[in-house]
Design an enzyme around this catalytic site. Structure first.
Site, mmCIF file in Angstrom:
data_model
loop_
_atom_site.group_PDB
_atom_site.id
_atom_site.type_symbol
_atom_site.label_atom_id
_atom_site.label_comp_id
_atom_site.label_asym_id
_atom_site.label_seq_id
_atom_site.Cartn_x
_atom_site.Cartn_y
_atom_site.Cartn_z
ATOM 1 N N GLU A 170 7.476 -44.937 -22.798
ATOM 2 C CA GLU A 170 7.422 -43.673 -23.525
ATOM 3 C C GLU A 170 5.984 -43.190 -23.684
ATOM 4 O O GLU A 170 5.042 -43.977 -23.631
ATOM 5 C CB GLU A 170 8.067 -43.821 -24.911
ATOM 6 C CG GLU A 170 7.779 -45.122 -25.641
ATOM 7 C CD GLU A 170 6.335 -45.376 -25.973
ATOM 8 O OE1 GLU A 170 5.661 -44.405 -26.391
ATOM 9 O OE2 GLU A 170 5.865 -46.516 -25.837
ATOM 10 N N GLU A 318 4.102 -47.133 -22.994
ATOM 11 C CA GLU A 318 4.293 -46.646 -21.620
ATOM 12 C C GLU A 318 5.222 -47.547 -20.802
ATOM 13 O O GLU A 318 5.504 -47.236 -19.646
ATOM 14 C CB GLU A 318 2.955 -46.494 -20.877
ATOM 15 C CG GLU A 318 1.952 -45.598 -21.550
ATOM 16 C CD GLU A 318 0.582 -45.633 -20.888
ATOM 17 O OE1 GLU A 318 0.460 -46.166 -19.749
ATOM 18 O OE2 GLU A 318 -0.380 -45.144 -21.502
#
Length: 353
Positions: A170, A318
């Protein structure tokens, strides 16, 4: 609300899988966690010869209304700036995807910036960020449905290319705040214990973050304009981010499709926790890849009874921790497929099965 059909693992092959693992030319149990991972992947795929073809990584971007309350040291424009950076190959997620052979999909689910002209970003924007849950639900029911569908569609796209292992990450400034609240509400842990520094808050900043989130929970719980938290989905809708709900949809759909789901750090573990609360059988398809450095992540993993593969002090997000852990899962699959057994290697088996 969207429903999913996620079966519990069929364990009828478990004895045969264990026999194959125990007959590999090694002391029984000597490859420890790798043997457990091999068993899990074999059961997910219902085979004695598992594979991890075409690994894919979803990088989901979205902004959060609660960021307006100063709960993050990073300003919200960092979300879109990093999304652009990812398209140029300059992020940690890019480097690890290249290293481990993952196909990266960068997806705008709810970034507060017009990224439509940026090549390399999949456009699935629901809105330019969620609403501020200090005052109102982060999203409507329709928006939550749309975010779930985004995740499902992305998992389908990966499956159609032959993907057997899905990793999710994310990018969303402020998303440790909903994650902390989800941990508080689902695990019944005091809110203060669930809140950490995020991207670098100092002690006063953490205290401010706590006060904002405490007020948000209290106002939402006693707001006469909306029903009480009587379902998991109400909690997700009220406090979640678009990228987080899309991640939940991707996890649930990937499990339906019998993919191995790699769970990253604090944010993605919060999404996994929520998915498990909603559909408990999804947990069988998940590998919890690491314990990060964000306060609350260890509490979340303990609540789930999850034993993460790595402890590297990571807190980037991430999906980078999940990508770092992939070679361990790959080693487990190679073990069960490529190691010789006692009979074929002409080695005396010195223990009973």
């Amino acid at each position: 609300m969207k429903q999913f059909n996620i079966p519990a693992l069929d364990r009828s092959m478990q004895g045969a899988i264990q026999q194959k693992i125990d007959n590999l030319n090694k002391p029984k149990g000597s490859l420890g966690r790798l043997e457990q991972l091999a068993m899990q992947v074999c059961l997910i795929q219902q085979t004695l010869s598992p594979s991890l073809n075409h690994p894919c990584h979803l990088l989901l971007g979205g902004d959060h209304g609660i960021e307006r309350e100063g709960v993050s040291v990073s300003p919200r424009e960092v979300t879109w700036q990093q999304m652009v950076n990812f398209t140029r190959g300059g992020g940690g997620v890019n480097m690890f995807c290249r290293q481990h052979g993952f196909k990266l999909r960068i997806v705008d689910v709810g970034v507060d910036h017009d990224l439509s002209a940026v090549p390399g970003i999949i456009q699935r924007k629901i809105a330019r960020g969620t609403k501020n849950f200090l005052y109102e639900p982060a999203m409507s029911e329709a928006e939550m449905e749309e975010a779930l569908q985004v995740g499902c569609d992305l998992a389908d796209d990966c499956a159609n290319e032959g993907c057997q292992v899905l990793s999710i990450g994310e990018m969303g400034i402020g998303n440790t705040s909903p994650s902390s609240i989800w941990l508080h509400l689902f695990a019944n842990i005091p809110l203060k214990e669930c809140i950490g520094a995020g991207s670098g808050l100092d002690a006063p900043g953490i205290q401010h973050k706590y006060e904002v989130l405490r007020q948000a929970v209290e106002r939402s719980t006693f707001n006469a304009q909306r029903p009480a938290f009587n379902t998991c989905t109400e909690i997700l809708r009220y406090f979640g981010g678009f990228e987080m709900i899309a991640a939940i949809g991707a996890m649930l759909r990937a499990a339906e499709l019998r993919m191995v789901v790699l769970v990253d750090g604090f944010i993605m573990t919060a999404c996994a926790m929520a998915a498990i609360q909603w559909f408990p059988s999804v947990e069988h398809y998940m590998v919890f890849t690491h314990c990060g450095d964000e306060k609350g992540h260890r509490l979340m993993l303990d609540f789930l009874g999850a034993d993460p593969l790595l402890h590297l002090g990571l807190k980037l997000g991430e999906g980078t921790g999940a990508l770092c852990a992939f070679p361990i899962i790959d080693s487990a699959v190679r073990m069960v497929n490529e190691m010789n057994n006692f009979h074929d290697a002409h080695i005396t088996k010195y223990f009973d099965l």
